[in-house]
Design a protein around this motif. Structure first.
Motif, PDB file in Angstrom:
ATOM      1  N   GLN A 138       0.823  -1.208   0.000  1.00 38.08           N
ATOM      2  CA  GLN A 138       0.000   0.000   0.000  1.00 38.08           C
ATOM      3  C   GLN A 138       0.858   1.260   0.000  1.00 38.08           C
ATOM      4  OE1 GLN A 138      -2.530  -0.541   3.422  1.00 38.08           O
ATOM      5  NE2 GLN A 138      -4.159  -1.525   2.235  1.00 38.08           N
ATOM      6  N   GLN A 139       1.921   1.268   0.806  1.00 38.83           N
ATOM      7  CA  GLN A 139       2.788   2.429   0.861  1.00 38.83           C
ATOM      8  C   GLN A 139       3.563   2.613  -0.445  1.00 38.83           C
ATOM      9  OE1 GLN A 139       2.748   4.597   3.474  1.00 38.83           O
ATOM     10  NE2 GLN A 139       1.086   3.296   4.194  1.00 38.83           N
ATOM     11  N   ILE A 140       4.053   1.514  -0.992  1.00 37.50           N
ATOM     12  CA  ILE A 140       4.815   1.580  -2.235  1.00 37.50           C
ATOM     13  C   ILE A 140       3.926   2.052  -3.385  1.00 37.50           C
ATOM     14  CG2 ILE A 140       5.878   0.143  -4.012  1.00 37.50           C
ATOM     15  CD1 ILE A 140       7.849   0.677  -1.921  1.00 37.50           C
ATOM     16  N   TYR A 141       2.733   1.474  -3.487  1.00 37.62           N
ATOM     17  CA  TYR A 141       1.838   1.834  -4.597  1.00 37.62           C
ATOM     18  C   TYR A 141       1.379   3.280  -4.477  1.00 37.62           C
ATOM     19  CZ  TYR A 141      -2.101   1.860  -7.782  1.00 37.62           C
ATOM     20  OH  TYR A 141      -2.970   2.180  -8.791  1.00 37.62           O
ATOM     21  N   SER A 142       1.147   3.730  -3.253  1.00 34.46           N
ATOM     22  CA  SER A 142       0.740   5.116  -3.056  1.00 34.46           C
ATOM     23  C   SER A 142       1.819   6.068  -3.565  1.00 34.46           C
ATOM     24  CB  SER A 142       0.455   5.371  -1.581  1.00 34.46           C
ATOM     25  OG  SER A 142       0.135   6.726  -1.351  1.00 34.46           O
ATOM     26  N   ARG A 143       3.080   5.756  -3.283  1.00 35.45           N
ATOM     27  CA  ARG A 143       4.175   6.607  -3.749  1.00 35.45           C
ATOM     28  C   ARG A 143       4.293   6.554  -5.271  1.00 35.45           C
ATOM     29  NH1 ARG A 143       9.637   5.634  -4.923  1.00 35.45           N
ATOM     30  NH2 ARG A 143      10.980   7.465  -4.675  1.00 35.45           N
ATOM     31  N   ALA A 144       4.208   5.349  -5.864  1.00 39.42           N
ATOM     32  CA  ALA A 144       4.322   5.213  -7.317  1.00 39.42           C
ATOM     33  C   ALA A 144       3.180   5.937  -8.022  1.00 39.42           C
ATOM     34  CB  ALA A 144       4.342   3.741  -7.702  1.00 39.42           C
ATOM     35  N   LYS A 145       1.991   5.845  -7.465  1.00 39.63           N
ATOM     36  CA  LYS A 145       0.841   6.539  -8.054  1.00 39.63           C
ATOM     37  C   LYS A 145       1.016   8.046  -7.968  1.00 39.63           C
ATOM     38  CE  LYS A 145      -4.207   6.763  -7.677  1.00 39.63           C
ATOM     39  NZ  LYS A 145      -5.394   6.261  -6.922  1.00 39.63           N
ATOM     40  N   SER A 146       1.542   8.517  -6.851  1.00 37.68           N
ATOM     41  CA  SER A 146       1.776   9.950  -6.692  1.00 37.68           C
ATOM     42  C   SER A 146       2.806  10.447  -7.699  1.00 37.68           C
ATOM     43  CB  SER A 146       2.243  10.250  -5.260  1.00 37.68           C
ATOM     44  OG  SER A 146       2.537  11.610  -5.100  1.00 37.68           O
ATOM     45  N   ILE A 147       3.863   9.667  -7.951  1.00 30.96           N
ATOM     46  CA  ILE A 147       4.873  10.048  -8.931  1.00 30.96           C
ATOM     47  C   ILE A 147       4.259  10.140 -10.323  1.00 30.96           C
ATOM     48  CG2 ILE A 147       6.963   9.259 -10.115  1.00 30.96           C
ATOM     49  CD1 ILE A 147       7.954   8.173  -7.460  1.00 30.96           C
ATOM     50  N   PHE A 148       3.406   9.182 -10.656  1.00 30.45           N
ATOM     51  CA  PHE A 148       2.802   9.179 -11.994  1.00 30.45           C
ATOM     52  C   PHE A 148       1.952  10.425 -12.231  1.00 30.45           C
ATOM     53  CE2 PHE A 148      -0.704   8.188 -14.866  1.00 30.45           C
ATOM     54  CZ  PHE A 148      -0.013   7.780 -15.994  1.00 30.45           C
ATOM     55  N   PHE A 149       1.129  10.775 -11.256  1.00 30.34           N
ATOM     56  CA  PHE A 149       0.230  11.911 -11.439  1.00 30.34           C
ATOM     57  C   PHE A 149       0.952  13.252 -11.333  1.00 30.34           C
ATOM     58  CE2 PHE A 149      -3.042   8.716 -10.438  1.00 30.34           C
ATOM     59  CZ  PHE A 149      -3.895   8.948 -11.495  1.00 30.34           C
ATOM     60  N   LYS A 150       2.227  13.230 -10.913  1.00 34.74           N
ATOM     61  CA  LYS A 150       2.996  14.469 -10.866  1.00 34.74           C
ATOM     62  C   LYS A 150       3.973  14.594 -12.031  1.00 34.74           C
ATOM     63  CE  LYS A 150       2.616  15.182  -5.890  1.00 34.74           C
ATOM     64  NZ  LYS A 150       3.330  15.270  -4.596  1.00 34.74           N
ATOM     65  N   ILE A 151       3.975  13.613 -12.928  1.00 34.48           N
ATOM     66  CA  ILE A 151       4.816  13.729 -14.119  1.00 34.48           C
ATOM     67  C   ILE A 151       4.331  14.909 -14.954  1.00 34.48           C
ATOM     68  CG2 ILE A 151       5.387  12.620 -16.318  1.00 34.48           C
ATOM     69  CD1 ILE A 151       5.444   9.966 -14.879  1.00 34.48           C
ATOM     70  N   PRO A 152       5.212  15.814 -15.357  1.00 33.53           N
ATOM     71  CA  PRO A 152       4.775  17.010 -16.099  1.00 33.53           C
ATOM     72  C   PRO A 152       4.309  16.672 -17.511  1.00 33.53           C
ATOM     73  CG  PRO A 152       7.165  16.935 -15.984  1.00 33.53           C
ATOM     74  CD  PRO A 152       6.673  15.814 -15.124  1.00 33.53           C
ATOM     75  N   TRP A 153       3.135  17.144 -17.835  1.00 34.01           N
ATOM     76  CA  TRP A 153       2.589  17.019 -19.184  1.00 34.01           C
ATOM     77  C   TRP A 153       2.388  18.426 -19.741  1.00 34.01           C
ATOM     78  CZ3 TRP A 153       2.556  12.105 -20.804  1.00 34.01           C
ATOM     79  CH2 TRP A 153       2.479  11.097 -19.848  1.00 34.01           C
ATOM     80  N   PRO A 154       2.923  18.723 -20.906  1.00 36.68           N
ATOM     81  CA  PRO A 154       2.839  20.090 -21.444  1.00 36.68           C
ATOM     82  C   PRO A 154       1.545  20.393 -22.189  1.00 36.68           C
ATOM     83  CG  PRO A 154       4.173  18.754 -22.905  1.00 36.68           C
ATOM     84  CD  PRO A 154       3.762  17.855 -21.757  1.00 36.68           C
ATOM     85  N   ASP A 155       0.532  19.558 -22.054  1.00 33.47           N
ATOM     86  CA  ASP A 155      -0.691  19.724 -22.840  1.00 33.47           C
ATOM     87  C   ASP A 155      -1.335  21.084 -22.616  1.00 33.47           C
ATOM     88  OD1 ASP A 155      -0.023  16.935 -22.346  1.00 33.47           O
ATOM     89  OD2 ASP A 155      -1.870  16.430 -23.395  1.00 33.47           O
ATOM     90  N   ASN A 156      -1.485  21.470 -21.351  1.00 34.56           N
ATOM     91  CA  ASN A 156      -2.145  22.736 -21.062  1.00 34.56           C
ATOM     92  C   ASN A 156      -1.331  23.923 -21.590  1.00 34.56           C
ATOM     93  OD1 ASN A 156      -4.257  24.349 -19.597  1.00 34.56           O
ATOM     94  ND2 ASN A 156      -2.470  25.030 -18.449  1.00 34.56           N
ATOM     95  N   SER A 157      -0.016  23.850 -21.418  1.00 42.03           N
ATOM     96  CA  SER A 157       0.837  24.927 -21.919  1.00 42.03           C
ATOM     97  C   SER A 157       0.762  25.012 -23.440  1.00 42.03           C
ATOM     98  CB  SER A 157       2.282  24.700 -21.475  1.00 42.03           C
ATOM     99  OG  SER A 157       2.393  24.719 -20.063  1.00 42.03           O
ATOM    100  N   PHE A 158       0.781  23.871 -24.113  1.00 39.36           N
ATOM    101  CA  PHE A 158       0.685  23.863 -25.570  1.00 39.36           C
ATOM    102  C   PHE A 158      -0.630  24.500 -26.027  1.00 39.36           C
ATOM    103  CE2 PHE A 158       3.678  20.027 -26.426  1.00 39.36           C
ATOM    104  CZ  PHE A 158       4.752  20.822 -26.075  1.00 39.36           C
ATOM    105  N   PHE A 159      -1.709  24.120 -25.358  1.00 42.82           N
ATOM    106  CA  PHE A 159      -3.031  24.620 -25.754  1.00 42.82           C
ATOM    107  C   PHE A 159      -3.113  26.135 -25.591  1.00 42.82           C
ATOM    108  CE2 PHE A 159      -7.413  25.749 -24.621  1.00 42.82           C
ATOM    109  CZ  PHE A 159      -8.090  25.288 -25.744  1.00 42.82           C
ATOM    110  N   VAL A 160      -2.661  26.632 -24.443  1.00 42.52           N
ATOM    111  CA  VAL A 160      -2.749  28.066 -24.177  1.00 42.52           C
ATOM    112  C   VAL A 160      -1.813  28.851 -25.091  1.00 42.52           C
ATOM    113  CG1 VAL A 160      -2.415  29.845 -22.417  1.00 42.52           C
ATOM    114  CG2 VAL A 160      -3.458  27.674 -21.796  1.00 42.52           C
ATOM    115  N   ILE A 161      -0.598  28.348 -25.292  1.00 37.81           N
ATOM    116  CA  ILE A 161       0.353  29.041 -26.165  1.00 37.81           C
ATOM    117  C   ILE A 161      -0.159  29.075 -27.601  1.00 37.81           C
ATOM    118  CG2 ILE A 161       2.658  28.887 -27.181  1.00 37.81           C
ATOM    119  CD1 ILE A 161       3.610  27.770 -24.476  1.00 37.81           C
ATOM    120  N   SER A 162      -0.662  27.946 -28.068  1.00 38.50           N
ATOM    121  CA  SER A 162      -1.142  27.886 -29.442  1.00 38.50           C
ATOM    122  C   SER A 162      -2.300  28.833 -29.689  1.00 38.50           C
ATOM    123  CB  SER A 162      -1.562  26.449 -29.775  1.00 38.50           C
ATOM    124  OG  SER A 162      -2.106  26.356 -31.070  1.00 38.50           O
ATOM    125  N   ALA A 163      -3.141  29.044 -28.676  1.00 41.40           N
ATOM    126  CA  ALA A 163      -4.341  29.861 -28.864  1.00 41.40           C
ATOM    127  C   ALA A 163      -4.109  31.348 -28.609  1.00 41.40           C
ATOM    128  CB  ALA A 163      -5.452  29.351 -27.936  1.00 41.40           C
TER     129      ALA A 163
END
Length: 411
Positions: free
Chosen positions: A90-115
């Protein structure tokens, strides 16, 4: 975590399909990660069985008493070990899940910059292209800092970013000067975002020279860049904080002690009412349960490694490049091997002002790179030294979602 099999499952649940799709596979399977321990357990069981059979009558009686005592003690340790393994997972999976959801995705920046950045002219397109590549450069440096597999794929980060068209030689030199003062490349990942913000401010000042003009759009664009930086910082801090080694040591020691106890406790006794086993079937089942559960937790301890079930950080970055290409600001309509000589680059000058530099920009990535079957490898292939991919003639761009099932079955 990154072993896709859901697309292969039938619409209606079937036990046979489940075994064929989920259980009977080698890639990412539990058998692949515990077969060595299983072989050692089987060999040790036969060694102990042979040693007991070679003992005299008195020694065999003592061995029988030891086996019965081990069985009694084993029954009490199973509950404790089961609790420890569940808590550990439970502790290990909680940490791994937290890392995954904090991986930076530039989607929002791309959308705002493009528009919102620039106008419809050629200069506005160059400004958006500059912002896109600088955001990608930041994501590149963060991935290089958190993933060993990413570092193996791109061993020379500055040369790779230059060849990918994310940074110019002047920008790389500026980052290398900062890098000499910090121990990790990811610590200077903010620098391309600072340049991107300067590009955005300069673009808005060009289109809105009136100081009384509404700057709410500018604030929203800068806010998207700030949020991207916050994501990068969050995943860096999450990865830099290691999982407690004491808990990992405790669970590992308890598990292997339980396995050693099982090897002795499940030997053939002298009780004639018990069947004689010539193969340790129940010992293997118990080893599968405990060592398999331990290995699941150990794999999740470093979710950014190179195991089958680890996060495909290289694939994540390739996906970001594909997304930028979909927006039209990466891998543009240049012929293979050509570069654009009039692309706009911004590097900080000595007086802390912006300076335009003409040079290489947006080297084209061969179209073969955008195919799903190549999405897990780097843009360059390592054969002695880093080399560029060669595009096959007639290749077309395809998204991974549309070809996921077919590509996975053809592996």
């Amino acid at each position: 975590m990154t072993v896709p099999y859901s697309a292969e499952l039938p619409i209606k649940f079937s036990s046979l399909s489940w075994f064929r799709t989920v259980v009977c596979r080698w890639h990412g399977s539990v058998a692949k990660v515990i077969y060595q321990e299983m072989a050692i357990v089987i060999v040790l069981w036969y060694v102990v069985d042979y040693a007991i059979s070679r003992c005299g009558p008195g020694q065999q009686d003592q061995a029988h008493d030891i086996i019965l005592f081990m069985r009694t003690y084993q029954a009490s340790t199973r509950t404790l070990l089961s609790f420890m393994l569940v808590f550990y997972y439970q502790q290990i999976y909680s940490r791994a899940k937290s890392i995954f959801f904090k991986i930076p995705w530039p989607d929002n920046s791309f959308f705002v910059i493009s528009a919102n950045v620039g106008d419809k002219g050629e200069l506005g397109s160059k400004e958006r292209r500059a912002c896109f590549r600088l955001v990608l450069a930041t994501v590149f440096t963060v991935f290089h800092g958190i993933s060993a597999k990413f570092r193996m794929t791109y061993p020379d980060p500055f040369r790779s970013m230059t060849r990918l068209g994310l940074l110019t030689l002047e920008e790389c030199e500026e980052m290398e000067k900062k890098f000499e003062r910090f121990p990790y490349l990811s610590e200077v990942s903010f620098l391309p975002l600072v340049w991107a913000q300067r590009v955005i401010v300069k673009s808005f000042d060009r289109l809105n020279p009136d100081p009384r003009a509404d700057r709410s759009v500018l604030a929203s664009v800068l806010d998207s860049i700030t949020k991207c930086r916050a994501q990068c910082a969050s995943v860096l801090f999450e990865v830099y904080l290691p999982f407690p080694v004491l808990l990992s040591q405790l669970v590992t020691i308890l598990t292997y002690c339980q396995v050693a106890l099982t090897i002795v406790a499940q030997q053939n006794s002298m009780d004639e009412s018990e069947p004689v086993f010539y193969f340790p079937i129940f010992t293997c089942l118990e080893t599968l349960v405990y060592v398999g559960a331990l290995r699941v937790g150990q794999v999740y301890t470093n979710p950014l490694g190179a195991d089958d079930d680890d996060y495909e950080v290289v694939s994540f970055f390739n996906r970001n490049l594909r997304l930028a290409s979909i927006y039209g600001f990466y891998g543009d309509k240049l012929n293979d091997g050509e570069t654009s000589e009039d692309c706009m680059h911004f590097v900080p000058s000595l007086d802390n002002d912006l300076k335009e530099v003409q040079g290489e920009c947006m080297k084209r990535v061969p179209v073969e790179f955008y195919k799903y079957e190549h999405s897990k490898t780097g843009v360059f292939q390592k054969t002695g030294e880093v080399e560029e991919r060669v595009a096959a003639p007639g290749d077309i761009i395809s998204t991974p979602v549309l070809r996921r099932s077919i590509a996975w079955k053809n592996r």
